[in-house]
Design an enzyme around this catalytic site. Structure first.
Site, mmCIF file in Angstrom:
data_model
loop_
_atom_site.group_PDB
_atom_site.id
_atom_site.type_symbol
_atom_site.label_atom_id
_atom_site.label_comp_id
_atom_site.label_asym_id
_atom_site.label_seq_id
_atom_site.Cartn_x
_atom_site.Cartn_y
_atom_site.Cartn_z
ATOM 1 N N SER A 323 -5.685 4.513 1.078
ATOM 2 C CA SER A 323 -6.333 5.804 0.857
ATOM 3 C C SER A 323 -7.778 5.779 1.365
ATOM 4 O O SER A 323 -8.039 5.352 2.493
ATOM 5 C CB SER A 323 -6.255 6.161 -0.635
ATOM 6 O OG SER A 323 -6.626 7.485 -0.881
ATOM 7 N N ASP A 389 2.835 11.609 3.306
ATOM 8 C CA ASP A 389 1.603 11.290 2.590
ATOM 9 C C ASP A 389 0.502 12.246 3.030
ATOM 10 O O ASP A 389 0.061 12.219 4.182
ATOM 11 C CB ASP A 389 1.216 9.836 2.879
ATOM 12 C CG ASP A 389 -0.028 9.393 2.121
ATOM 13 O OD1 ASP A 389 -0.721 10.251 1.542
ATOM 14 O OD2 ASP A 389 -0.310 8.192 2.133
ATOM 15 N N HIS A 490 1.892 9.321 -1.630
ATOM 16 C CA HIS A 490 0.683 8.514 -1.457
ATOM 17 C C HIS A 490 0.653 7.307 -2.398
ATOM 18 O O HIS A 490 -0.240 6.476 -2.311
ATOM 19 C CB HIS A 490 -0.550 9.395 -1.708
ATOM 20 C CG HIS A 490 -1.843 8.759 -1.334
ATOM 21 N ND1 HIS A 490 -2.104 8.276 -0.066
ATOM 22 C CD2 HIS A 490 -2.974 8.497 -2.061
ATOM 23 C CE1 HIS A 490 -3.328 7.777 -0.024
ATOM 24 N NE2 HIS A 490 -3.865 7.885 -1.224
#
Length: 528
Positions: A323, A389, A490
């Protein structure tokens, strides 16, 4: 200009002022489809040019058009800032309750302990205290028993020559990215006692502009003495941290000279000192107090990596993150290169073996992409994207000559997982903005049900107990996947599963065996 044409200065930069971002201002900005106004005419917009002399001046001339991605981004930022405080407290309460139940042997155990007045209360910051993400995926062991020859055959060379014995380098970096969300004692326990490696240090770094310790990372080595591998892992976007999420979608950029345009929020997280002039934002040297009360991430990490290389002269460095952590992992070597004529930056950069990111947002423009790809020649750069994602598709790629507010693009090729068992090497993941209501959204929902089926049946019976998912995880997929499907993909858990199970198709195998990839593989041989 008098003739109404726009002037585009290559050093133009743009900042979205969060304190001036209101729904009223956003609505005014995009109320007329053909409106063309300089960005600085809007209350939330601050724009400038940074001449080479090092002073700011001139007029910023990028204009706002009624594009869908830009107002969506601004509205998202405003909503996140509105809910920041309640979201933070929600996270604290949820984490406390989950740890309380776990520490007392489940719900029934907690009831019994309440009746007998023997309740154990969790203490934040201990090795036993876990974040929400650790409850979603409580695995801490590395995937040393599983053979990549059966699953990820084209990457077998990376494991054999660039890994650590039977350890998959992809699994090691993803697991490091996953546990980076935990506290220092938890991480140290996992690295030292489960991985049998050497924990070096956990970093809680200062963000000058948020006036808080908003950036976390940790460093570990494969061995305490004469290490072959040093891993730097950045923490990513925390689930209950609205400021992290708003940073991910922010469109603010700064012109960084030969590096091109870079995402201003990510630079601030790395320790930027001046938000208008890049040279002042990242001076070659920054005084670091001992002990540092407000450590700037880039400088303390650079200094400690340099010291580690002195102690471990043969070691190679891998930088990783999930991320937002993946974005920081990408920018970090670029700034090292910007300072490569300084001793410590040059030493760290020359020992850099690669960068491996998971669910990484976009960090720069086409100029940065070219710069970074040139910098990583002969090194390993792998960017993983799992299905739809959403974080890997922000900030939105919305750049054109009429709407030059979002110049972001990804660097290099990505390994795209279109399922737990399949992967492809692509220039860019499908549906790069994930907002197409006709194709992207229906496919997202279909993928949610596919993953739910795998979680209920395929993984449990075909892949072993480590992939089995309990009722809480099934509920997370069922509810989270349908309320916010792009965010459901995610999860670090899915990336761990993907690195352990996915197979590449024949075309992707050929791409990975290209001359450039083989150069990367040969470099990683030096790790062992």
């Amino acid at each position: 200009m008098d003739n109404g044409e726009e002037v585009h200065d290559e050093r133009e930069s743009m900042i979205i002022r969060r304190d001036q971002l209101s729904f009223k201002n956003i609505f005014r900005s995009f109320s007329f489809p053909r409106q063309r106004q300089p960005f600085s005419d809007h209350a939330f917009g601050y724009s400038f040019t940074a001449p080479k002399s090092g002073t700011t001046g001139g007029r910023y001339c990028r204009s706002i058009r009624s594009h869908f991605c830009t107002p969506l981004t601004l509205i998202t930022m405003k909503i996140l800032l509105q809910v920041a405080t309640p979201l933070k407290w929600l996270g604290l309460v949820v984490e406390f309750l989950l740890n309380l139940i776990s520490l007392n042997g489940g719900i029934l155990g907690l009831i019994w302990r309440l009746m007998t007045v023997r309740v154990k209360f969790p203490r934040r910051g201990t090795a036993e205290f876990r974040s929400v993400l650790a409850f979603v995926d409580d695995r801490v062991e590395l995937d040393g028993k599983r053979s990549l020859n059966n699953y990820f055959t084209p990457l077998m060379e990376l494991k054999d020559h660039g890994g650590l014995g039977d350890i998959n380098i992809f699994d090691l970096t993803m697991m490091a990215a996953k546990i980076s969300y935990e506290n220092a004692e938890y991480i140290e326990n996992v690295v030292n006692n489960h991985w049998k490696m050497h924990f070096v240090r956990f970093y809680d770094c200062w963000n000058k502009f948020l006036e808080s310790n908003g950036t976390q990372a940790f460093i570990f080595c494969d061995k305490k003495e004469d290490a072959d591998l040093i891993v730097l892992a950045f923490r990513g976007t925390e689930p209950f941290n609205a400021y992290d999420w708003s940073t991910d979608v922010d469109l603010s950029v700064i012109h960084a000279g030969k590096l091109g345009y870079l995402h201003l929020g990510f630079l601030k997280a790395l320790g930027l000192q001046h938000e208008e002039i890049f040279d002042l934002g990242f001076p070659k040297h920054l005084k670091i107090d001992k002990p540092a009360k407000k450590p700037a991430a880039y400088y303390v990490l650079r200094a400690d990596l340099s010291d580690l290389l002195t102690a471990h002269r043969k070691a190679k460095i891998i930088v990783t993150g999930h991320s937002l952590g993946g974005a920081l992992a990408t920018i970090f070597p670029a700034i090292l290169s910007f300072h490569r004529d300084t001793g410590c930056a040059g030493a760290v950069l020359s020992s850099l073996a690669g960068v491996m990111t998971y669910g990484q947002p976009r960090v720069g423009d086409e100029t940065f992409k070219a710069y970074f790809e040139s910098l990583m020649q002969g090194k390993l750069y792998v960017r993983m994207v799992y299905r739809f994602d959403l974080v890997s598709r922000i900030p939105f790629d919305d750049y054109d000559e009429d709407n030059r507010l979002s110049p972001f693009t990804h660097c290099g090729k990505c390994i795209f997982y279109n399922g737990w068992y399949h992967a492809k090497v692509l220039e860019e993941a499908p549906e790069p903005n994930s907002i197409d209501l006709v194709t992207a959204v229906p496919r997202m929902y279909l993928s949610v049900w596919t993953d739910l089926f795998n979680a209920l049946f395929a993984l449990r019976f075909n892949e072993g107990r480590e992939f089995e998912e309990g009722p809480w995880l099934i509920l997370f997929r069922l509810l989270g996947g349908h309320v916010f499907p792009g965010g459901a993909f995610h999860s670090p858990r899915d990336y761990v599963n993907a690195t352990r199970l996915a197979k590449l198709d024949q075309r992707s195998s050929a791409l990975l065996r290209s001359s450039k990839t083989m150069a990367e593989i040969n470099l990683l041989k030096e790790i062992n």
